[in-house]
Design an enzyme around this catalytic site. Sequence first.
Site, PDB file in Angstrom:
ATOM      1  N   ASP A 220     -22.035  49.214  71.329  1.00  0.00           N
ATOM      2  CA  ASP A 220     -21.738  48.181  70.353  1.00  0.00           C
ATOM      3  C   ASP A 220     -22.329  47.931  69.242  1.00  0.00           C
ATOM      4  O   ASP A 220     -22.971  49.184  68.508  1.00  0.00           O
ATOM      5  CB  ASP A 220     -21.668  46.760  71.091  1.00  0.00           C
ATOM      6  N   TYR A 346     -22.394  40.706  62.140  1.00  0.00           N
ATOM      7  CA  TYR A 346     -20.892  41.099  61.432  1.00  0.00           C
ATOM      8  C   TYR A 346     -20.959  40.807  60.002  1.00  0.00           C
ATOM      9  O   TYR A 346     -20.657  41.941  59.200  1.00  0.00           O
ATOM     10  CB  TYR A 346     -19.742  40.336  62.086  1.00  0.00           C
ATOM     11  N   HIS A 400     -16.866  48.948  77.774  1.00  0.00           N
ATOM     12  CA  HIS A 400     -17.766  48.973  76.669  1.00  0.00           C
ATOM     13  C   HIS A 400     -19.135  48.476  77.017  1.00  0.00           C
ATOM     14  O   HIS A 400     -20.161  48.711  76.332  1.00  0.00           O
ATOM     15  CB  HIS A 400     -17.033  47.676  75.937  1.00  0.00           C
TER      16      HIS A 400
END
Length: 422
Positions: A220, A346, A400
């Site tokens: 990630d 982000y 993930h």
Amino acid sequence: MTAPSTVATRRRILQFALAAPAVASLASQAIAAQAEPMLSPATDAVTPFKVSVPQAAINDLKRRLKNTRWPDQEIVSDWSQGVPLHKAKSLIAYWERKYDWRKFEKRINAFPQFRTRIDGLGIHFIHVKSKHENALPIILTHGWPGSVVEFLKVIGPLTDPTAHGGSAEDAFHVVIPSQPGFGFSDKPASEGWTVVRTANAWATLMKRLGYDRWVAQGGDWGSGVTHALGHVRPEGLMAAHVNWPLVFPEKLPENPTPEEKAAMDAAMKFANDQFGYFKEQATRPQTIGYALADSPVGQATWIYEKFQAWTDNRGEPEDALTIDEMLDEISLYWFTDTAASSARIYWENARNGGGFDAGRIELPMAATIFPKEIYRAPKAWAEAHWPNLFYWNEVDKGGHFAAFEQPDLFAQEMRKAFKSIR
């Protein structure tokens, strides 16, 4: 005879007087709980650290959970509108009545933890040295909604391989930092903490710990940091491994292979069906932070949804992870009040070109592809981006959150991948 209005007034005063101590107690608990667990200011020294959440914060959490105001039920029979109401109620009931944060505290505090100041920020990390001579130092980096929690189950297999089906030659010294703005690391108070800046901080950390030859791994946003390390190539970094290769062609192939088409379709599905959280955190992390910092149910379901969408499961997140494991992760976000600060990763990287493609990397790179990853990059794409690709494997289970879901398999992959680097 006393007038009715006077009687009613006295009754209200009496009721308030009787309730006041309880109200004051709840208020004081709420005020105390608003403060994060006390973090001493970090210095350049490597200082031992233990997790200790105030009881008032735990009491406040349970009070908030008990007083949840629920939305109406979804109008579909699956997860396509988000977490189904019955699943949310079940998760929250368990969190309120059965989950034991102190049990998790005891578990994480069994590992050596530290804090140290790097580039003006206090960085929390776990550091477990192997008893085996010539163990290879490795730094493991989590993403969102991850934390150091997802690596706890691999510490034993990596540091003590002889007790977990391996040999002494497979041993690692393990370093697991909390990313800036996550967990018990400090929250940046100014702009600029991109994956590149974090990569440079990790290089400083490994040097400070006395490692002059080491490797890196991530998934990630941890994969983003690990790719950045590949670009920075700090002194001592020998090679890196990721379980989500950020390799994507600038121009999509007109006649894709089956593997390329599957990757393109999965990436498109992610962009069209699951990208809402990404866009919100990349553009308005502060706004989503208000909602999640004030509502434990909001924080829980925001993360719980990703455990359903991104793990190797048969429809339910509990197929891949236990409720306690998921709540360990969720509770860490709640008690550290890091909804907004973690979301800013982000925002920082979206403004600096963050995306599916990390570009060409000369550092020796390796990857393990898990079947339920958000998208499975074809080996050909990695070969085009990584001229020094030295290990590639596609395994048959896991998603993930690779280390969290499949710790034994993950540890085996680390042994195999870095065998040639030792």
